[in-house]
Structures are given as structure tokens and as C-alpha cells.
Motif scaffolding. Structure first.
Motif, PDB file in Angstrom:
ATOM      1  N   MET A  95       0.827  -1.210   0.000  1.00  0.00           N
ATOM      2  CA  MET A  95       0.000   0.000   0.000  1.00  0.00           C
ATOM      3  C   MET A  95       0.860   1.258   0.000  1.00  0.00           C
ATOM      4  O   MET A  95       0.548   2.241  -0.674  1.00  0.00           O
ATOM      5  CB  MET A  95      -0.923   0.014   1.222  1.00  0.00           C
ATOM      6  N   CYS A  96       1.942   1.239   0.765  1.00  0.00           N
ATOM      7  CA  CYS A  96       2.829   2.406   0.823  1.00  0.00           C
ATOM      8  C   CYS A  96       3.430   2.719  -0.540  1.00  0.00           C
ATOM      9  O   CYS A  96       3.725   3.875  -0.847  1.00  0.00           O
ATOM     10  CB  CYS A  96       3.938   2.187   1.854  1.00  0.00           C
ATOM     11  N   MET A  97       3.582   1.681  -1.354  1.00  0.00           N
ATOM     12  CA  MET A  97       4.140   1.875  -2.688  1.00  0.00           C
ATOM     13  C   MET A  97       3.068   2.276  -3.703  1.00  0.00           C
ATOM     14  O   MET A  97       3.251   3.197  -4.494  1.00  0.00           O
ATOM     15  CB  MET A  97       4.843   0.588  -3.140  1.00  0.00           C
ATOM     16  N   TYR A  98       1.924   1.590  -3.675  1.00  0.00           N
ATOM     17  CA  TYR A  98       0.927   1.763  -4.722  1.00  0.00           C
ATOM     18  C   TYR A  98      -0.309   2.552  -4.297  1.00  0.00           C
ATOM     19  O   TYR A  98      -1.031   3.065  -5.152  1.00  0.00           O
ATOM     20  CB  TYR A  98       0.494   0.394  -5.251  1.00  0.00           C
ATOM     21  N   LEU A  99      -0.568   2.639  -2.996  1.00  0.00           N
ATOM     22  CA  LEU A  99      -1.711   3.407  -2.482  1.00  0.00           C
ATOM     23  C   LEU A  99      -1.247   4.317  -1.356  1.00  0.00           C
ATOM     24  O   LEU A  99      -1.785   4.290  -0.243  1.00  0.00           O
ATOM     25  CB  LEU A  99      -2.796   2.465  -1.952  1.00  0.00           C
ATOM     26  N   PRO A 100      -0.239   5.138  -1.613  1.00  0.00           N
ATOM     27  CA  PRO A 100       0.358   5.917  -0.520  1.00  0.00           C
ATOM     28  C   PRO A 100      -0.614   6.846   0.189  1.00  0.00           C
ATOM     29  O   PRO A 100      -0.476   7.083   1.389  1.00  0.00           O
ATOM     30  CB  PRO A 100       1.479   6.699  -1.219  1.00  0.00           C
ATOM     31  N   SER A 101      -1.607   7.355  -0.533  1.00  0.00           N
ATOM     32  CA  SER A 101      -2.535   8.287   0.104  1.00  0.00           C
ATOM     33  C   SER A 101      -3.339   7.624   1.220  1.00  0.00           C
ATOM     34  O   SER A 101      -3.814   8.298   2.151  1.00  0.00           O
ATOM     35  CB  SER A 101      -3.493   8.895  -0.934  1.00  0.00           C
ATOM     36  N   LEU A 102      -3.493   6.296   1.155  1.00  0.00           N
ATOM     37  CA  LEU A 102      -4.248   5.588   2.188  1.00  0.00           C
ATOM     38  C   LEU A 102      -3.398   5.243   3.407  1.00  0.00           C
ATOM     39  O   LEU A 102      -3.917   4.737   4.397  1.00  0.00           O
ATOM     40  CB  LEU A 102      -4.853   4.299   1.616  1.00  0.00           C
ATOM     41  N   ARG A 103      -2.110   5.508   3.328  1.00  0.00           N
ATOM     42  CA  ARG A 103      -1.220   5.249   4.470  1.00  0.00           C
ATOM     43  C   ARG A 103      -0.543   6.530   4.953  1.00  0.00           C
ATOM     44  O   ARG A 103       0.379   6.477   5.752  1.00  0.00           O
ATOM     45  CB  ARG A 103      -0.141   4.234   4.073  1.00  0.00           C
ATOM     46  N   SER A 141      24.198  24.659   7.666  1.00  0.00           N
ATOM     47  CA  SER A 141      24.171  26.091   7.982  1.00  0.00           C
ATOM     48  C   SER A 141      22.813  26.726   7.716  1.00  0.00           C
ATOM     49  O   SER A 141      22.496  27.786   8.248  1.00  0.00           O
ATOM     50  CB  SER A 141      25.245  26.820   7.165  1.00  0.00           C
ATOM     51  N   LEU A 142      21.981  26.065   6.872  1.00  0.00           N
ATOM     52  CA  LEU A 142      20.661  26.595   6.548  1.00  0.00           C
ATOM     53  C   LEU A 142      19.533  25.706   7.078  1.00  0.00           C
ATOM     54  O   LEU A 142      18.360  25.980   6.825  1.00  0.00           O
ATOM     55  CB  LEU A 142      20.510  26.727   5.026  1.00  0.00           C
ATOM     56  N   ALA A 143      19.880  24.668   7.813  1.00  0.00           N
ATOM     57  CA  ALA A 143      18.892  23.660   8.185  1.00  0.00           C
ATOM     58  C   ALA A 143      17.947  24.087   9.298  1.00  0.00           C
ATOM     59  O   ALA A 143      16.804  23.626   9.359  1.00  0.00           O
ATOM     60  CB  ALA A 143      19.592  22.372   8.591  1.00  0.00           C
ATOM     61  N   ALA A 144      18.406  24.949  10.204  1.00  0.00           N
ATOM     62  CA  ALA A 144      17.599  25.299  11.370  1.00  0.00           C
ATOM     63  C   ALA A 144      16.245  25.862  10.946  1.00  0.00           C
ATOM     64  O   ALA A 144      16.156  26.730  10.068  1.00  0.00           O
ATOM     65  CB  ALA A 144      18.346  26.309  12.241  1.00  0.00           C
ATOM     66  N   GLY A 145      15.175  25.345  11.557  1.00  0.00           N
ATOM     67  CA  GLY A 145      13.832  25.801  11.226  1.00  0.00           C
ATOM     68  C   GLY A 145      12.794  24.830  11.748  1.00  0.00           C
ATOM     69  O   GLY A 145      13.103  23.893  12.498  1.00  0.00           O
ATOM     70  N   THR A 146      11.554  25.049  11.348  1.00  0.00           N
ATOM     71  CA  THR A 146      10.446  24.185  11.746  1.00  0.00           C
ATOM     72  C   THR A 146       9.960  23.408  10.533  1.00  0.00           C
ATOM     73  O   THR A 146       9.708  24.003   9.474  1.00  0.00           O
ATOM     74  CB  THR A 146       9.296  25.013  12.341  1.00  0.00           C
ATOM     75  N   TYR A 147       9.802  22.106  10.697  1.00  0.00           N
ATOM     76  CA  TYR A 147       9.507  21.243   9.560  1.00  0.00           C
ATOM     77  C   TYR A 147       8.244  20.400   9.797  1.00  0.00           C
ATOM     78  O   TYR A 147       7.779  20.231  10.927  1.00  0.00           O
ATOM     79  CB  TYR A 147      10.682  20.305   9.279  1.00  0.00           C
ATOM     80  N   GLN A 148       7.752  19.878   8.688  1.00  0.00           N
ATOM     81  CA  GLN A 148       6.627  18.952   8.693  1.00  0.00           C
ATOM     82  C   GLN A 148       7.012  17.774   7.808  1.00  0.00           C
ATOM     83  O   GLN A 148       7.511  17.965   6.697  1.00  0.00           O
ATOM     84  CB  GLN A 148       5.387  19.652   8.140  1.00  0.00           C
ATOM     85  N   VAL A 149       6.784  16.563   8.310  1.00  0.00           N
ATOM     86  CA  VAL A 149       7.114  15.368   7.537  1.00  0.00           C
ATOM     87  C   VAL A 149       5.827  14.637   7.186  1.00  0.00           C
ATOM     88  O   VAL A 149       5.006  14.343   8.060  1.00  0.00           O
ATOM     89  CB  VAL A 149       8.047  14.420   8.317  1.00  0.00           C
ATOM     90  N   VAL A 150       5.655  14.362   5.907  1.00  0.00           N
ATOM     91  CA  VAL A 150       4.527  13.571   5.421  1.00  0.00           C
ATOM     92  C   VAL A 150       5.111  12.229   4.975  1.00  0.00           C
ATOM     93  O   VAL A 150       5.992  12.188   4.117  1.00  0.00           O
ATOM     94  CB  VAL A 150       3.813  14.271   4.246  1.00  0.00           C
ATOM     95  N   TYR A 151       4.621  11.163   5.578  1.00  0.00           N
ATOM     96  CA  TYR A 151       5.202   9.852   5.297  1.00  0.00           C
ATOM     97  C   TYR A 151       4.127   8.781   5.270  1.00  0.00           C
ATOM     98  O   TYR A 151       2.993   9.003   5.703  1.00  0.00           O
ATOM     99  CB  TYR A 151       6.265   9.505   6.342  1.00  0.00           C
ATOM    100  N   CYS A 152       4.499   7.637   4.733  1.00  0.00           N
ATOM    101  CA  CYS A 152       3.600   6.486   4.728  1.00  0.00           C
ATOM    102  C   CYS A 152       3.850   5.675   5.997  1.00  0.00           C
ATOM    103  O   CYS A 152       4.990   5.329   6.304  1.00  0.00           O
ATOM    104  CB  CYS A 152       3.840   5.614   3.500  1.00  0.00           C
ATOM    105  N   LYS A 153       2.767   5.391   6.677  1.00  0.00           N
ATOM    106  CA  LYS A 153       2.854   4.684   7.951  1.00  0.00           C
ATOM    107  C   LYS A 153       2.728   3.183   7.739  1.00  0.00           C
ATOM    108  O   LYS A 153       1.795   2.713   7.096  1.00  0.00           O
ATOM    109  CB  LYS A 153       1.738   5.184   8.874  1.00  0.00           C
ATOM    110  N   GLY A 154       3.676   2.443   8.280  1.00  0.00           N
ATOM    111  CA  GLY A 154       3.636   1.001   8.166  1.00  0.00           C
ATOM    112  C   GLY A 154       2.727   0.386   9.206  1.00  0.00           C
ATOM    113  O   GLY A 154       2.097   1.078  10.020  1.00  0.00           O
TER     114      GLY A 154
END
Length: 209
Positions: free
Chosen positions: A42-50, A121-134
Motif C-alpha cells: 500500500m505504501c508503494m501503490y496506495l500511498p494516500s491511504l497510508r 548552515s541553513l537547516a535550522a527551522g520548523t519542519y513537517q514530515v509527510v510519510y507512509c505509515k507502516g
């Protein structure tokens, strides 16, 4: 479907409804393994559902986001950075392999245990991670199988295959194998979920830093 329901279906389909030739704990281990396999699919072929989202991740000058902070991380979708003084997140580019150590703009690359934002040197900041959950590595019988019905049925048939071969009922294994393959073929239809709302074929480049 609960994992306990899946166990009941396997027992019913293999005529082991009430016997003790294998336990639900043993069967749960088999079904959990199949669930993880199907979830990877699903993570490969239906990522939006995970898809799962973790926002408000503070990154310092090391540029590191630990995967352990992302529950059941399986596959990266995108990393986004909060605009300075803003409320919107914007996507960070994937670091090209040949320039991964010397990127000319902020980018991200996946490493075994972390996501690395560079240049530091430019990495500091606030981030959001969108990922597929196993899938969970150790579900309980009362947990819900978080997959579409079609894939739940595939999991059940593969559980039947295990039960059959465990008791040397090899002439029945092929039936469940063919059933699982047919159901898996049907599941590929889940990939076409947007109907007439097609996805754009062009990639839009956005730069904001």
C-alpha cells in the motif's frame, strides 16, 4: 475487521474452528506478518491511504530528524519547511545524489535512521514530515486491521495457506493461493481512486528561500 475476526475466518475456512492444533497467538503472528507485507505494498501503490503527518518538528544546526520520532515510519512522501514568520509549509527538495554533500539549496535525503536536512548552515527551522505509515510490528487480537477489505481478504487467504501447510493439507494450499492472487489482482483497482479528477502531469517548481 479485527485481527480476531481474521483468525476466526481462517479457522472457519480451514475446518479448524474449535480445535487446538494451533493457537490464535500463533495465527496472529502469521497474519501480522502478512499485514506488514500488504501495508508495504500500500505504501508503494496506495500511498494516500497510508499517509501520516507530523508537524512542528524543530530542527537545529545538525539538520537531523530522527525516524524514531515518526510512528511506524515506512516510506517518505515529502518534507516541508515552515516559511519564516508564516503559517504555511513549503516542500523541501530531495537532495540529488551527486550533490548530496554540497547542495546549493536546502534539501533533504533519507539515511538509515534519520532524515538529514542540508546544508547544515541553513537547516535550522520548523519542519513537517509527510510519510507512509507502516503496520504495527506487534498487533493484538483486538486491534483493527487498517487496510481495505480487499487486502484484508488477501491476508486471510494467506493465513489459510499457512494453516493448510502446517497440517500437511498441501492439496488445499493451491486453492487459497489462487484465491489470494485473484483478490490481489482486484486490489490493484484501488490505485485508480480519483476518477475524472486526474493528477497533473507537470511538476511545478516552487522556490521561497
Amino acid at each position: 475487521m479485527l485481527f480476531s475476526d481474521a483468525c476466526t475466518k481462517v479457522r472457519s475456512a480451514t475446518l479448524h474452528d474449535d480445535d487446538t492444533q494451533f493457537t490464535d497467538t500463533q495465527l496472529l503472528g502469521v497474519l501480522a506478518g502478512e499485514c506488514r507485507r500488504l501495508t508495504k505494498w500500500m505504501c508503494m501503490y496506495l500511498p494516500s491511504l497510508r499517509e501520516a503527518v507530523v508537524s512542528g518538528i524543530t530542527v537545529d544546526g545538525t539538520g537531523v530528524i530522527l525516524k524514531s520520532a515518526l510512528t511506524d515510519f515506512e516510506r517518505l512522501r515529502r518534507v516541508e519547511r515552515l516559511a519564516n514568520g508564516g503559517v504555511n509549509y513549503f516542500p523541501v527538495d530531495i537532495a540529488p545524489g551527486i550533490e548530496a554533500d554540497y547542495p546549493y539549496r536546502v534539501s533533504v535525503r533519507e539515511q538509515p535512521t534519520q532524515l538529514f536536512i542540508s546544508p547544515a548552515s541553513l537547516a535550522a527551522g520548523t519542519y513537517q514530515v509527510v510519510y507512509c505509515k507502516g503496520a504495527s510490528s506487534s498487533p493484538a487480537l483486538g486491534d483493527t486491521v487498517d487496510m481495505p477489505d480487499e487486502l484484508c481478504d488477501v491476508m486471510v487467504e494467506r493465513g489459510c495457506m499457512w494453516a493448510r501447510q502446517r497440517h500437511n493439507e498441501m492439496d488445499h494450499v493451491s486453492y487459497h493461493e489462487k484465491r489470494a492472487d485473484a483478490l490481489m489482482a482486484d486490489a490493484y483497482g484501488l490505485r485508480n481512486r480519483y476518477g475524472d479528477h486526474g493528477k497533473p502531469g507537470l511538476k511545478h517548481e516552487r522556490r521561497w528561500w
